[in-house]
Design a protein around this motif. Structure first.
Motif, PDB file in Angstrom:
ATOM      1  N   ARG A 269       0.964  -1.249  -0.076  1.00 34.24           N
ATOM      2  CA  ARG A 269      -0.048  -0.094  -0.004  1.00 34.24           C
ATOM      3  C   ARG A 269       0.705   1.393   0.128  1.00 34.24           C
ATOM      4  NH1 ARG A 269      -5.095  -0.003   1.634  1.00 34.24           N
ATOM      5  NH2 ARG A 269      -4.809  -1.583   3.106  1.00 34.24           N
ATOM      6  N   THR A 270       0.762   2.199  -0.975  1.00 32.99           N
ATOM      7  CA  THR A 270       1.525   3.290  -1.102  1.00 32.99           C
ATOM      8  C   THR A 270       1.060   4.264   0.031  1.00 32.99           C
ATOM      9  OG1 THR A 270      -0.024   4.522  -2.527  1.00 32.99           O
ATOM     10  CG2 THR A 270       1.730   3.020  -3.549  1.00 32.99           C
ATOM     11  N   GLU A 271       1.793   5.348   0.210  1.00 31.37           N
ATOM     12  CA  GLU A 271       1.476   6.416   1.450  1.00 31.37           C
ATOM     13  C   GLU A 271       0.175   7.137   0.677  1.00 31.37           C
ATOM     14  OE1 GLU A 271       4.746   8.667   1.344  1.00 31.37           O
ATOM     15  OE2 GLU A 271       6.001   7.476   2.969  1.00 31.37           O
ATOM     16  N   ALA A 272      -0.261   7.169  -0.441  1.00 32.15           N
ATOM     17  CA  ALA A 272      -1.259   7.732  -1.226  1.00 32.15           C
ATOM     18  C   ALA A 272      -2.552   6.998  -0.855  1.00 32.15           C
ATOM     19  CB  ALA A 272      -1.113   7.905  -2.561  1.00 32.15           C
ATOM     20  N   GLY A 273      -2.124   5.772  -0.376  1.00 30.92           N
ATOM     21  CA  GLY A 273      -3.499   4.572  -0.309  1.00 30.92           C
ATOM     22  C   GLY A 273      -3.668   3.688  -1.357  1.00 30.92           C
ATOM     23  N   ALA A 274      -3.075   3.787  -2.394  1.00 24.71           N
ATOM     24  CA  ALA A 274      -3.089   2.985  -3.690  1.00 24.71           C
ATOM     25  C   ALA A 274      -2.719   1.510  -3.241  1.00 24.71           C
ATOM     26  CB  ALA A 274      -2.519   3.254  -5.013  1.00 24.71           C
ATOM     27  N   VAL A 275      -3.195   0.369  -3.546  1.00 24.89           N
ATOM     28  CA  VAL A 275      -2.738  -0.847  -3.270  1.00 24.89           C
ATOM     29  C   VAL A 275      -2.321  -1.475  -4.729  1.00 24.89           C
ATOM     30  CG1 VAL A 275      -3.364  -3.242  -2.663  1.00 24.89           C
ATOM     31  CG2 VAL A 275      -4.422  -1.325  -1.386  1.00 24.89           C
ATOM     32  N   GLY A 276      -0.992  -1.974  -4.571  1.00 22.82           N
ATOM     33  CA  GLY A 276      -0.482  -2.759  -5.809  1.00 22.82           C
ATOM     34  C   GLY A 276      -0.134  -4.202  -5.317  1.00 22.82           C
ATOM     35  N   HIS A 277      -0.353  -5.253  -6.317  1.00 20.86           N
ATOM     36  CA  HIS A 277      -0.150  -6.836  -6.378  1.00 20.86           C
ATOM     37  C   HIS A 277       0.827  -6.874  -7.511  1.00 20.86           C
ATOM     38  CE1 HIS A 277      -3.462  -7.054  -3.596  1.00 20.86           C
ATOM     39  NE2 HIS A 277      -4.166  -6.124  -4.269  1.00 20.86           N
ATOM     40  N   ALA A 278       1.611  -7.974  -7.244  1.00 22.60           N
ATOM     41  CA  ALA A 278       2.321  -8.689  -8.256  1.00 22.60           C
ATOM     42  C   ALA A 278       2.451 -10.019  -8.070  1.00 22.60           C
ATOM     43  CB  ALA A 278       3.722  -7.849  -8.173  1.00 22.60           C
ATOM     44  N   MET A 279       2.655 -10.739  -9.132  1.00 20.76           N
ATOM     45  CA  MET A 279       2.979 -12.193  -9.063  1.00 20.76           C
ATOM     46  C   MET A 279       4.018 -12.493 -10.328  1.00 20.76           C
ATOM     47  SD  MET A 279       1.106 -15.694  -9.088  1.00 20.76           S
ATOM     48  CE  MET A 279       0.262 -15.511  -7.437  1.00 20.76           C
ATOM     49  N   VAL A 280       5.228 -12.722 -10.028  1.00 19.45           N
ATOM     50  CA  VAL A 280       6.199 -12.628 -11.322  1.00 19.45           C
ATOM     51  C   VAL A 280       6.726 -14.233 -11.146  1.00 19.45           C
ATOM     52  CG1 VAL A 280       6.843 -10.430 -11.426  1.00 19.45           C
ATOM     53  CG2 VAL A 280       8.353 -11.937  -9.934  1.00 19.45           C
ATOM     54  N   GLN A 281       7.109 -14.649 -12.266  1.00 18.33           N
ATOM     55  CA  GLN A 281       7.945 -16.023 -12.449  1.00 18.33           C
ATOM     56  C   GLN A 281       9.261 -15.984 -11.833  1.00 18.33           C
ATOM     57  OE1 GLN A 281       7.867 -17.564 -16.474  1.00 18.33           O
ATOM     58  NE2 GLN A 281       9.327 -19.303 -15.943  1.00 18.33           N
ATOM     59  N   GLY A 282       9.442 -17.151 -10.985  1.00 16.80           N
ATOM     60  CA  GLY A 282      10.897 -17.226 -10.515  1.00 16.80           C
ATOM     61  C   GLY A 282      10.982 -16.672  -8.924  1.00 16.80           C
ATOM     62  N   ARG A 283      12.132 -16.431  -8.584  1.00 21.35           N
ATOM     63  CA  ARG A 283      12.428 -15.906  -7.276  1.00 21.35           C
ATOM     64  C   ARG A 283      12.816 -14.803  -7.217  1.00 21.35           C
ATOM     65  NH1 ARG A 283      13.355 -20.513  -4.020  1.00 21.35           N
ATOM     66  NH2 ARG A 283      13.034 -22.596  -5.066  1.00 21.35           N
ATOM     67  N   ASP A 284      12.495 -13.443  -8.068  1.00 25.76           N
ATOM     68  CA  ASP A 284      13.051 -12.359  -7.961  1.00 25.76           C
ATOM     69  C   ASP A 284      12.260 -11.310  -6.892  1.00 25.76           C
ATOM     70  OD1 ASP A 284      14.294  -9.866  -8.612  1.00 25.76           O
ATOM     71  OD2 ASP A 284      14.712 -10.159 -10.730  1.00 25.76           O
ATOM     72  N   ARG A 285      12.775 -11.247  -5.839  1.00 26.65           N
ATOM     73  CA  ARG A 285      11.748 -10.533  -4.977  1.00 26.65           C
ATOM     74  C   ARG A 285      11.770  -8.963  -5.393  1.00 26.65           C
ATOM     75  NH1 ARG A 285      13.802 -14.762  -1.572  1.00 26.65           N
ATOM     76  NH2 ARG A 285      11.959 -15.307  -0.286  1.00 26.65           N
ATOM     77  N   LYS A 286      12.950  -8.567  -5.837  1.00 26.50           N
ATOM     78  CA  LYS A 286      12.976  -7.119  -6.396  1.00 26.50           C
ATOM     79  C   LYS A 286      12.133  -6.831  -7.453  1.00 26.50           C
ATOM     80  CE  LYS A 286      14.508  -3.034  -5.854  1.00 26.50           C
ATOM     81  NZ  LYS A 286      14.182  -2.217  -4.804  1.00 26.50           N
ATOM     82  N   LYS A 287      12.017  -7.673  -8.497  1.00 27.82           N
ATOM     83  CA  LYS A 287      10.999  -7.614  -9.661  1.00 27.82           C
ATOM     84  C   LYS A 287       9.660  -7.509  -9.088  1.00 27.82           C
ATOM     85  CE  LYS A 287       9.591  -9.685 -13.888  1.00 27.82           C
ATOM     86  NZ  LYS A 287       9.560 -10.813 -14.946  1.00 27.82           N
ATOM     87  N   ALA A 288       9.226  -8.455  -8.199  1.00 20.43           N
ATOM     88  CA  ALA A 288       7.858  -8.544  -7.794  1.00 20.43           C
ATOM     89  C   ALA A 288       7.621  -7.137  -6.938  1.00 20.43           C
ATOM     90  CB  ALA A 288       7.665  -9.497  -6.756  1.00 20.43           C
ATOM     91  N   GLU A 289       8.637  -6.538  -6.201  1.00 24.50           N
ATOM     92  CA  GLU A 289       8.262  -5.181  -5.659  1.00 24.50           C
ATOM     93  C   GLU A 289       8.152  -4.198  -6.588  1.00 24.50           C
ATOM     94  OE1 GLU A 289      10.749  -1.884  -3.267  1.00 24.50           O
ATOM     95  OE2 GLU A 289      11.502  -4.024  -2.904  1.00 24.50           O
TER      96      GLU A 289
END
Length: 154
Positions: free
Chosen positions: A79-99
């Motif tokens: 959840r951003t400071e502005a209140g928007a919620v973001g989701h992600a699901m990516v292939q593999g083990r890349d936590r930074k890409k998901a972020e």
């Protein structure tokens, strides 16, 4: 069987950009995100976690569904400071890409959507389309057309 409803225009647009972000090369996504200069404060709703999903397929794209195998994925929600919620699901083990994908998803729901579309999503889409076309052209070069000539039997 679950009831399939039509997606709204907004849902279809979000589905398209989330798909693009999930398929994008991690390095290129990080470069474009940094170049966009979007600093977003956020808190985790679900920190990036690695897990597995079952990939299903259909014979010929229309047959009965079957389990093809498992795939490793990383998912997160924020959840951003502005209140928007973001989701992600990516292939593999890349936590930074998901972020980054979740941050882009959240930012696309706000006033910077048009700028991010122009600076991040459109270049990614163009590059990925060009890469697909190049791959298809290379595969086309190896294509062999077989034909059968009918022979008369004596």
């Amino acid at each position: 069987m679950a009831d399939r409803r039509e997606l709204t225009k907004e849902e279809a647009a979000r589905k398209a950009w989330m798909s693009l972000l999930a398929k994008a090369p991690a390095g290129r996504l990080a470069t474009l995100w940094a170049a966009a200069g979007t600093e977003v404060g956020f808190s985790w709703l679900r920190a990036p976690e690695v897990g597995g999903v079952m990939v299903r397929g259909r014979t010929g794209g229309t047959g009965a569904a079957f389990n093809l195998g498992e795939m490793t994925v990383t998912r997160c929600s924020l959840r951003t400071e502005a209140g928007a919620v973001g989701h992600a699901m990516v292939q593999g083990r890349d936590r930074k890409k998901a972020e980054i994908a979740a941050l882009v998803d959240a930012a696309m729901q706000g006033p910077e959507a048009a700028r991010l579309r122009a600076e991040l999503l459109e270049p990614l889409e163009a590059e990925m389309t060009a890469a697909r076309a190049a791959r298809a052209a290379r595969a086309e070069q190896t294509k062999v057309d077989f034909f059968t000539m009918v022979r008369g039997e004596d």
